[in-house]
Structures are given as structure tokens and as C-alpha cells.
Motif scaffolding. Structure first.
Motif, PDB file in Angstrom:
ATOM      1  N   ILE A   1       8.258   5.033  24.825  1.00 51.35           N
ATOM      2  CA  ILE A   1       8.117   5.547  23.471  1.00 51.35           C
ATOM      3  C   ILE A   1       8.334   4.352  22.539  1.00 51.35           C
ATOM      4  CG2 ILE A   1       8.981   7.179  21.774  1.00 51.35           C
ATOM      5  CD1 ILE A   1      10.180   8.763  24.176  1.00 51.35           C
ATOM      6  N   THR A   2       7.283   3.937  21.859  1.00 53.80           N
ATOM      7  CA  THR A   2       7.364   2.809  20.944  1.00 53.80           C
ATOM      8  C   THR A   2       7.958   3.290  19.617  1.00 53.80           C
ATOM      9  OG1 THR A   2       5.367   1.930  21.970  1.00 53.80           O
ATOM     10  CG2 THR A   2       6.044   0.925  19.903  1.00 53.80           C
ATOM     11  N   LEU A   3       8.833   2.484  19.041  1.00 53.94           N
ATOM     12  CA  LEU A   3       9.456   2.821  17.760  1.00 53.94           C
ATOM     13  C   LEU A   3       8.639   2.176  16.639  1.00 53.94           C
ATOM     14  CD1 LEU A   3      13.122   2.219  18.873  1.00 53.94           C
ATOM     15  CD2 LEU A   3      11.963   4.404  18.637  1.00 53.94           C
ATOM     16  N   LYS A   4       8.134   3.000  15.726  1.00 51.76           N
ATOM     17  CA  LYS A   4       7.292   2.498  14.639  1.00 51.76           C
ATOM     18  C   LYS A   4       8.150   2.108  13.445  1.00 51.76           C
ATOM     19  CE  LYS A   4       4.320   6.035  14.627  1.00 51.76           C
ATOM     20  NZ  LYS A   4       3.164   6.816  14.220  1.00 51.76           N
ATOM     21  N   LYS A   5       7.929   0.894  12.980  1.00 48.34           N
ATOM     22  CA  LYS A   5       8.660   0.355  11.842  1.00 48.34           C
ATOM     23  C   LYS A   5       7.679  -0.421  10.980  1.00 48.34           C
ATOM     24  CE  LYS A   5      13.332  -1.333  11.681  1.00 48.34           C
ATOM     25  NZ  LYS A   5      14.371  -2.096  12.305  1.00 48.34           N
ATOM     26  N   GLY A   6       7.765  -0.309   9.687  1.00 45.87           N
ATOM     27  CA  GLY A   6       6.878  -1.036   8.786  1.00 45.87           C
ATOM     28  C   GLY A   6       5.608  -0.256   8.493  1.00 45.87           C
ATOM     29  N   ILE A   7       4.972  -0.623   7.395  1.00 45.08           N
ATOM     30  CA  ILE A   7       3.743   0.040   6.964  1.00 45.08           C
ATOM     31  C   ILE A   7       2.580  -0.904   7.277  1.00 45.08           C
ATOM     32  CG2 ILE A   7       2.484   0.974   4.985  1.00 45.08           C
ATOM     33  CD1 ILE A   7       5.175   1.565   3.686  1.00 45.08           C
ATOM     34  N   SER A   8       1.593  -0.415   8.030  1.00 43.82           N
ATOM     35  CA  SER A   8       0.437  -1.249   8.365  1.00 43.82           C
ATOM     36  C   SER A   8      -0.419  -1.470   7.112  1.00 43.82           C
ATOM     37  CB  SER A   8      -0.398  -0.596   9.464  1.00 43.82           C
ATOM     38  OG  SER A   8      -1.026   0.570   8.962  1.00 43.82           O
ATOM     39  N   GLN A   9      -1.293  -2.479   7.158  1.00 43.52           N
ATOM     40  CA  GLN A   9      -2.142  -2.806   6.010  1.00 43.52           C
ATOM     41  C   GLN A   9      -3.030  -1.623   5.618  1.00 43.52           C
ATOM     42  OE1 GLN A   9      -0.563  -5.447   4.608  1.00 43.52           O
ATOM     43  NE2 GLN A   9      -2.582  -6.160   4.041  1.00 43.52           N
ATOM     44  N   ASP A  10      -3.600  -0.925   6.613  1.00 46.72           N
ATOM     45  CA  ASP A  10      -4.486   0.200   6.317  1.00 46.72           C
ATOM     46  C   ASP A  10      -3.751   1.297   5.560  1.00 46.72           C
ATOM     47  OD1 ASP A  10      -6.494  -1.137   7.637  1.00 46.72           O
ATOM     48  OD2 ASP A  10      -6.207  -0.051   9.525  1.00 46.72           O
ATOM     49  N   ILE A  11      -2.561   1.639   6.028  1.00 45.32           N
ATOM     50  CA  ILE A  11      -1.794   2.705   5.380  1.00 45.32           C
ATOM     51  C   ILE A  11      -1.307   2.243   4.004  1.00 45.32           C
ATOM     52  CG2 ILE A  11       0.271   4.142   5.568  1.00 45.32           C
ATOM     53  CD1 ILE A  11      -0.204   4.071   8.628  1.00 45.32           C
ATOM     54  N   ALA A  12      -0.931   0.971   3.882  1.00 43.57           N
ATOM     55  CA  ALA A  12      -0.516   0.431   2.579  1.00 43.57           C
ATOM     56  C   ALA A  12      -1.668   0.515   1.578  1.00 43.57           C
ATOM     57  CB  ALA A  12      -0.040  -1.003   2.739  1.00 43.57           C
ATOM     58  N   LYS A  13      -2.878   0.192   2.015  1.00 43.54           N
ATOM     59  CA  LYS A  13      -4.044   0.307   1.130  1.00 43.54           C
ATOM     60  C   LYS A  13      -4.300   1.757   0.750  1.00 43.54           C
ATOM     61  CE  LYS A  13      -6.364  -3.826   2.819  1.00 43.54           C
ATOM     62  NZ  LYS A  13      -7.463  -4.363   3.621  1.00 43.54           N
ATOM     63  N   GLN A  14      -4.126   2.658   1.697  1.00 41.69           N
ATOM     64  CA  GLN A  14      -4.316   4.087   1.430  1.00 41.69           C
ATOM     65  C   GLN A  14      -3.295   4.575   0.395  1.00 41.69           C
ATOM     66  OE1 GLN A  14      -4.108   6.346   5.072  1.00 41.69           O
ATOM     67  NE2 GLN A  14      -4.047   8.302   4.019  1.00 41.69           N
ATOM     68  N   ILE A  15      -2.047   4.154   0.529  1.00 40.18           N
ATOM     69  CA  ILE A  15      -0.997   4.541  -0.422  1.00 40.18           C
ATOM     70  C   ILE A  15      -1.307   3.962  -1.803  1.00 40.18           C
ATOM     71  CG2 ILE A  15       1.433   4.189  -1.019  1.00 40.18           C
ATOM     72  CD1 ILE A  15       2.041   4.300   2.013  1.00 40.18           C
ATOM     73  N   SER A  16      -1.699   2.687  -1.855  1.00 47.80           N
ATOM     74  CA  SER A  16      -2.024   2.049  -3.136  1.00 47.80           C
ATOM     75  C   SER A  16      -3.183   2.743  -3.829  1.00 47.80           C
ATOM     76  CB  SER A  16      -2.374   0.578  -2.918  1.00 47.80           C
ATOM     77  OG  SER A  16      -1.260  -0.136  -2.494  1.00 47.80           O
ATOM     78  N   LYS A  17      -4.209   3.090  -3.063  1.00 49.00           N
ATOM     79  CA  LYS A  17      -5.371   3.771  -3.638  1.00 49.00           C
ATOM     80  C   LYS A  17      -4.981   5.131  -4.191  1.00 49.00           C
ATOM     81  CE  LYS A  17     -10.103   5.253  -2.494  1.00 49.00           C
ATOM     82  NZ  LYS A  17     -10.102   6.065  -3.661  1.00 49.00           N
ATOM     83  N   LEU A  18      -4.168   5.869  -3.443  1.00 50.45           N
ATOM     84  CA  LEU A  18      -3.719   7.183  -3.903  1.00 50.45           C
ATOM     85  C   LEU A  18      -2.941   7.058  -5.218  1.00 50.45           C
ATOM     86  CD1 LEU A  18      -2.846  10.202  -2.142  1.00 50.45           C
ATOM     87  CD2 LEU A  18      -0.823   9.238  -3.170  1.00 50.45           C
ATOM     88  N   ILE A  19      -2.054   6.068  -5.292  1.00 47.98           N
ATOM     89  CA  ILE A  19      -1.254   5.866  -6.511  1.00 47.98           C
ATOM     90  C   ILE A  19      -2.150   5.462  -7.672  1.00 47.98           C
ATOM     91  CG2 ILE A  19       0.528   4.428  -7.567  1.00 47.98           C
ATOM     92  CD1 ILE A  19       1.875   4.333  -4.787  1.00 47.98           C
ATOM     93  N   ARG A  20      -3.085   4.523  -7.453  1.00 48.67           N
ATOM     94  CA  ARG A  20      -3.973   4.080  -8.529  1.00 48.67           C
ATOM     95  C   ARG A  20      -4.867   5.198  -9.035  1.00 48.67           C
ATOM     96  NH1 ARG A  20      -5.569  -0.049  -5.449  1.00 48.67           N
ATOM     97  NH2 ARG A  20      -4.046  -1.693  -5.538  1.00 48.67           N
ATOM     98  N   ASP A  21      -5.347   6.050  -8.109  1.00 50.71           N
ATOM     99  CA  ASP A  21      -6.245   7.135  -8.511  1.00 50.71           C
ATOM    100  C   ASP A  21      -5.530   8.211  -9.322  1.00 50.71           C
ATOM    101  OD1 ASP A  21      -8.260   5.827  -7.225  1.00 50.71           O
ATOM    102  OD2 ASP A  21      -8.310   7.152  -5.474  1.00 50.71           O
ATOM    103  N   GLU A  22      -4.299   8.539  -8.955  1.00 49.71           N
ATOM    104  CA  GLU A  22      -3.625   9.679  -9.571  1.00 49.71           C
ATOM    105  C   GLU A  22      -2.684   9.309 -10.710  1.00 49.71           C
ATOM    106  OE1 GLU A  22      -1.975  12.519  -6.885  1.00 49.71           O
ATOM    107  OE2 GLU A  22      -3.653  12.313  -5.489  1.00 49.71           O
ATOM    108  N   PHE A  23      -2.204   8.071 -10.739  1.00 47.61           N
ATOM    109  CA  PHE A  23      -1.235   7.651 -11.764  1.00 47.61           C
ATOM    110  C   PHE A  23      -1.759   6.384 -12.435  1.00 47.61           C
ATOM    111  CE2 PHE A  23       1.045   9.861  -8.407  1.00 47.61           C
ATOM    112  CZ  PHE A  23       1.761  10.812  -9.114  1.00 47.61           C
ATOM    113  N   LYS A  24      -2.262   6.540 -13.663  1.00 47.21           N
ATOM    114  CA  LYS A  24      -2.906   5.418 -14.362  1.00 47.21           C
ATOM    115  C   LYS A  24      -1.903   4.405 -14.908  1.00 47.21           C
ATOM    116  CE  LYS A  24      -6.878   7.200 -13.636  1.00 47.21           C
ATOM    117  NZ  LYS A  24      -7.495   6.820 -12.400  1.00 47.21           N
ATOM    118  N   LYS A  25      -0.648   4.819 -15.180  1.00 49.65           N
ATOM    119  CA  LYS A  25       0.333   3.927 -15.786  1.00 49.65           C
ATOM    120  C   LYS A  25       1.231   3.233 -14.761  1.00 49.65           C
ATOM    121  CE  LYS A  25       0.643   6.608 -20.023  1.00 49.65           C
ATOM    122  NZ  LYS A  25       1.540   7.366 -20.895  1.00 49.65           N
TER     123      LYS A  25
END
Length: 163
Positions: free
Chosen positions: A97-121
Motif C-alpha cells: 500500500i503506497t502512501l500518497k503525499k504531495g499534490i501532483s502537477q495535474d491535480i495542482a493545475k486542476q485546483i488552480s483552474k477551478l479557483i480561477r474559474d469560480e473566484f475572480k478576486k
């Protein structure tokens, strides 16, 4: 004076709580009637947990125990990445069972896009395996946190360095 506030989005877990959950799991394996004679072992290495047991039935029981102990210690089940079940020596099976730590680049981009799309400020920025979010209003940051808690991402998220 225009001050800005920020927080970091990270994916991490408390290692000591994981160690405690594994200790409890090992103690329960030793005391449970159905697992007592299976010689099941659960071992923690730096980045993974290795389970060695007699059958898939006992492996499922160990998974249930480990998950319940982790939840009681406020560890997310998203930190566990179950590998494939391998046959081991002596008619036994083994799973890593591998322990996941850290946010991968793909997920970080997904989070950034979600924030930029929904929160303009609000401005997200990716810094390695951390996403830093800045804004002039603390209420905006709190709204971002609430929105990310609703999102079902494949990693466990924590919010740190809120200032």
C-alpha cells in the motif's frame, strides 16, 4: 494599506497518527480469533505499508481494520494507494500500500483552474507540490476552502499557513 492574505493547499498526513493506527491494527490482528493463526504482518516502511497474510479474506479484514483505525485518527483514506495482490512464498499473499503525499502537477493545475474559474478576486499559484492561494479579502479565501472541501479530488487536501 492594501495587505494580502494567503494560505497553502497541501496533501500530507500525520505520520505519528499512521504509526499509531498501524500499531492498533497489529494488536487487533493478534487478538482476533479469525486472524490469530494466520501469521499476518503489517509493516510500515518510509513510503509504503506491506501486508503479508494467508488469504484474500484475511487481507480484506486487515484492510477494514486499517481503514477504521485511520479514520478514528483523522487520517484520510485517500492517502492509501493499494497495489496489486502478489503471491508470496509458502502459499501466502502480499500487498503493498503506497502512501500518497504531495499534490501532483495535474491535480495542482486542476485546483488552480477551478479557483480561477469560480473566484475572480483570488490568485492561485503552483509552487512544487503546494498550491498557494492569495487574495485581499479573508472571506474570499474561506469561500475557496469551502468550495475545495466539496470537490472530490483523488488526494487528501489540507489548508496550512493561513495568514
Amino acid at each position: 494599506m492594501a495587505s494580502t492574505f494567503s494560505f497553502d493547499i497541501v496533501s500530507d498526513f500525520d505520520r505519528q497518527e499512521l504509526v499509531n493506527a498501524l500499531d492498533q491494527t497489529n494488536r487487533e490482528i493478534g487478538s482476533r480469533y479469525d486472524l490469530k493463526d494466520t501469521q499476518t504482518t503489517v509493516e510500515l516502511a518510509d513510503e509504503k505499508i506491506t501486508v503479508n497474510t494467508a488469504s484474500e479474506m484475511t487481507l480484506d479484514a486487515v484492510h477494514d481494520m486499517l481503514q477504521s483505525k485511520a479514520l478514528k485518527r483523522n487520517l484520510s483514506l485517500k492517502i492509501f494507494d493499494y497495489g496489486k495482490i502478489e503471491s508470496s512464498s509458502g502459499n501466502r499473499i502480499r500487498q503493498e500500500i503506497t502512501l500518497k503525499k504531495g499534490i501532483s502537477q495535474d491535480i495542482a493545475k486542476q485546483i488552480s483552474k477551478l479557483i480561477r474559474d469560480e473566484f475572480k478576486k483570488v490568485q492561485p499559484s503552483i509552487q512544487g507540490d503546494v498550491v498557494r492561494v492569495t487574495a485581499k479579502d479573508k472571506d474570499e479565501l474561506q469561500a475557496v476552502m469551502q468550495r475545495l472541501k466539496q470537490e472530490d479530488l483523488p488526494v487528501a487536501l489540507q489548508f496550512t499557513n493561513y495568514r
